[in-house]
Every structure is written in C-alpha cells, then in structure tokens.
Design a protein around this motif. Structure first.
Motif, PDB file in Angstrom:
ATOM      1  N   UNK A 113       5.482   2.190  -3.251  1.00 47.32           N
ATOM      2  CA  UNK A 113       4.813   3.494  -3.422  1.00 47.32           C
ATOM      3  C   UNK A 113       5.822   4.635  -3.454  1.00 47.32           C
ATOM      4  N   UNK A 114       6.881   4.492  -2.648  1.00 40.83           N
ATOM      5  CA  UNK A 114       7.939   5.518  -2.612  1.00 40.83           C
ATOM      6  C   UNK A 114       8.702   5.536  -3.932  1.00 40.83           C
ATOM      7  N   UNK A 115       9.023   4.361  -4.451  1.00 42.77           N
ATOM      8  CA  UNK A 115       9.735   4.265  -5.735  1.00 42.77           C
ATOM      9  C   UNK A 115       8.917   4.868  -6.881  1.00 42.77           C
ATOM     10  N   UNK A 116       7.592   4.711  -6.797  1.00 45.82           N
ATOM     11  CA  UNK A 116       6.709   5.205  -7.857  1.00 45.82           C
ATOM     12  C   UNK A 116       6.330   6.672  -7.663  1.00 45.82           C
ATOM     13  N   UNK A 117       6.908   7.322  -6.624  1.00 49.69           N
ATOM     14  CA  UNK A 117       6.607   8.734  -6.298  1.00 49.69           C
ATOM     15  C   UNK A 117       5.138   8.964  -5.969  1.00 49.69           C
ATOM     16  N   UNK A 118       4.470   7.920  -5.493  1.00 52.05           N
ATOM     17  CA  UNK A 118       3.075   8.069  -5.062  1.00 52.05           C
ATOM     18  C   UNK A 118       3.051   8.685  -3.661  1.00 52.05           C
ATOM     19  N   UNK A 119       4.096   8.389  -2.878  1.00 49.41           N
ATOM     20  CA  UNK A 119       4.271   9.020  -1.566  1.00 49.41           C
ATOM     21  C   UNK A 119       5.649   9.673  -1.508  1.00 49.41           C
ATOM     22  N   UNK A 120       5.809  10.655  -0.618  1.00 52.48           N
ATOM     23  CA  UNK A 120       7.088  11.371  -0.494  1.00 52.48           C
ATOM     24  C   UNK A 120       7.940  10.841   0.649  1.00 52.48           C
ATOM     25  N   UNK A 121       7.306  10.178   1.610  1.00 52.36           N
ATOM     26  CA  UNK A 121       8.059   9.573   2.720  1.00 52.36           C
ATOM     27  C   UNK A 121       7.400   8.253   3.097  1.00 52.36           C
ATOM     28  N   UNK A 122       8.191   7.351   3.627  1.00 50.29           N
ATOM     29  CA  UNK A 122       7.729   6.000   3.946  1.00 50.29           C
ATOM     30  C   UNK A 122       7.226   5.940   5.392  1.00 50.29           C
ATOM     31  N   UNK A 123       5.905   5.782   5.614  1.00 47.18           N
ATOM     32  CA  UNK A 123       5.383   5.757   6.989  1.00 47.18           C
ATOM     33  C   UNK A 123       5.753   4.484   7.753  1.00 47.18           C
ATOM     34  N   UNK A 124       6.198   3.442   7.044  1.00 52.80           N
ATOM     35  CA  UNK A 124       6.514   2.172   7.705  1.00 52.80           C
ATOM     36  C   UNK A 124       7.970   2.092   8.159  1.00 52.80           C
ATOM     37  N   UNK A 125       8.751   3.136   7.843  1.00 51.81           N
ATOM     38  CA  UNK A 125      10.194   3.089   8.105  1.00 51.81           C
ATOM     39  C   UNK A 125      10.517   2.867   9.575  1.00 51.81           C
TER      40      UNK A 125
END
Length: 299
Positions: free
Chosen positions: A87-99
């Motif tokens: 989702x991050x790679x596709x710019x669907x989200x701006x930050x990764x909540x699973x990080x």
C-alpha cells in the motif's frame, strides 16, 4: 479504497512483482482476510488506509484470543507487513502502521527427522513389481537425495536434469532457481523410471517435460506424494507422523551431522536466510546430546 480492491491489487503484486507461488499467495490472502474480518467487527468499520498501529495491536490481541499459536501469529504478522508495504509503494497510504508492530516471541520447534535406517526401510517397502514401483522409488530417492520441497518435486522437469554431471535444476519459492547435486542412488532410480518405464506410458499433451507422471500421463499432485509416504509408513510400521518435508529435514540433518558446511546446506535447500538453516545445528546438538546420554559410562 475498500478491502476487496486492496486485496485484489495485493494479489496481483505478489504474483507479478514478487513471483510467489499460488499457495503462498493464497496464504497471504487468507491472513489479510482475517484483518478484514476483524475490521468488520469495529464500529465504525475501518478501511485499509485508515488502519493505525493501535488497530493492528488490537487485531493481534484478537488473533491471540482465537487461540492461535505464536508461530501462526508471526506468519499473519508477516503477511500484514507485506500488505502495508505494498500500500505504501502504491501511494495508497503515506506511512506504514505495521512498522512498529512487534512479532510474538516464538520457540522454534525442532522438526521430526528419520534415521538413515528408517529411510532405507521406507524405500525397500516399495513394491517394484507394480507399474508405479519404479516411479515411486525414484520419487523417494530424489526427495531424500536432494532435499526437495514437495512442490519442487512435482514440478521437476526432464529438461532440468543434468544427470551426467550429477546436478538437477530446481525452481523454489518465488521461482528462484538453484542447482542441487544428486547422488548415485537417486540417479540410478531416475534412469530406471525414465528410460525403462516412463517411455512406455501415455503422456498427456503439455505434460511431456514433467519427470513424474501418473498412469493417465499427467504430472503427479502434491497430495499423491503425501499419500505415498503415509502408505509406506504404515507398511513398515513406522510410528512417526511423517510427510514429504520430513525427508527434506532428514537430508539437511544428516548432512550437518556428517560435518557439511552450513552455507552449502543453505544453498542446497534454497533458504534465503542462513538463520532458517541454523535450526539444523540445533538438531545436531540434540543428536550429540542424545549420543552422550546413551553411550557415556557416567550417564
């Protein structure tokens, strides 16, 4: 973006960009499906891009309450991290909540292995008078002789056998290619099956290059290999619950016990990380410990 669209895009990413097998894609999809199922219980319902770290932590708690063992939880977590990376790679989200999501601590269970004597008994139990006997012996010799995954065995092709130089080419997880040495017993069994038996079998169009075929001329299924091993275990009175993977574990364990270099074993097994292969050093320690307990006069 709704969950169904996100999951569909994730599946395409896993297939086209990560080159994962159908089984791996199905497993990832099932794990993300559990997260989707969890969000459906929330009020209001959460879309994929609205999920935050706190939601994921609640999800892990929910999974734990379902009674899933830590290793299953860790696998689900791995799927979630891959999903949000996509989702991050596709710019669907701006930050990764699973990080910052932590994996549950898991203890690595040592896999069951067979002794060399047990393996010989299983192979000797094959009825060579039956038409499929030569094929089944070649299957067992190749499983143990090369440490293959069951899918690598069923997908093995004639064009990837280099028996004159004692190597076979295998396509493992993610279609990663590797060359695996093959020993004399497996080569002999393969040649008997291919040159003396398989040539007389009918072969279905499109299946001509597959090594192991059923009586209808189609490649063997993974289920058949499981059933073959189960039947041989019953025939020999073996009490252990074994599968094709038991032969892979036995292959690696016997190499490590014999003093093989761990990096070489890693290459032969097709492990991406050496840490996966390191479990066989623990097996080796267990073997040594058992030997001392059994034979040392002070024990």
């Amino acid at each position: 973006m709704d969950w169904r669209s996100a999951i569909k895009g994730f599946q395409a990413y896993l297939k086209l960009e990560k080159s994962l097998s159908a089984n791996s894609i199905e497993a990832y999809t099932r794990d993300i499906g559990r997260l989707y199922e969890f969000t459906e219980t929330q009020d209001p319902k959460i879309s994929p891009e609205k999920v935050v770290l706190a939601d994921l932590r609640r999800f892990i708690t929910w999974v734990n309450e379902l009674g899933m063992i830590p290793s299953s939880q860790a696998r689900i977590l791995s799927g979630i991290k891959a999903f949000y990376k996509y989702l991050l790679m596709e710019d669907i989200i701006k930050s990764d909540p699973s990080e910052l999501l932590e994996s549950p601590k898991i203890t690595r269970k040592l896999p069951d292995t067979l002794s060399y004597t047990d393996i010989n008994k299983l192979i000797d139990a094959i009825d060579l008078s039956k038409p499929e006997g030569a094929r089944n012996k070649a299957i067992m010799e190749t499983l143990y002789g090369c440490g293959l995954r069951v899918s690598e065995l069923t997908e093995l092709k004639l064009s990837n056998l280099y028996l004159d130089i004692e190597f076979i080419k295998v396509f493992g997880k993610g279609s990663k290619e590797r060359l695996v040495p093959i020993g004399g017993s497996a080569i002999k069994a393969l040649k008997i099956w291919i040159e003396q038996v398989r040539v007389h079998n009918p072969i279905k169009k499109g299946e001509e290059d597959y090594v192991f075929l059923n009586r209808r001329g189609s490649r063997l299924s993974r289920v058949y290999i499981f059933m073959l091993i189960k039947d041989l275990a019953l025939a020999t009175g073996l009490k252990k619950t074994i599968s094709p993977h038991t032969f892979r574990h036995s292959f690696a364990t016997h190499l490590v016990e014999g003093g093989a270099d761990l990096r070489a074993v890693q290459e032969m097994l097709g492990h991406e990380s050496i840490t996966t292969t390191e479990i066989y050093t623990h097996l080796d320690r267990e073997y040594l410990k058992g030997t001392i307990i059994q034979f040392h006069p002070r024990n």
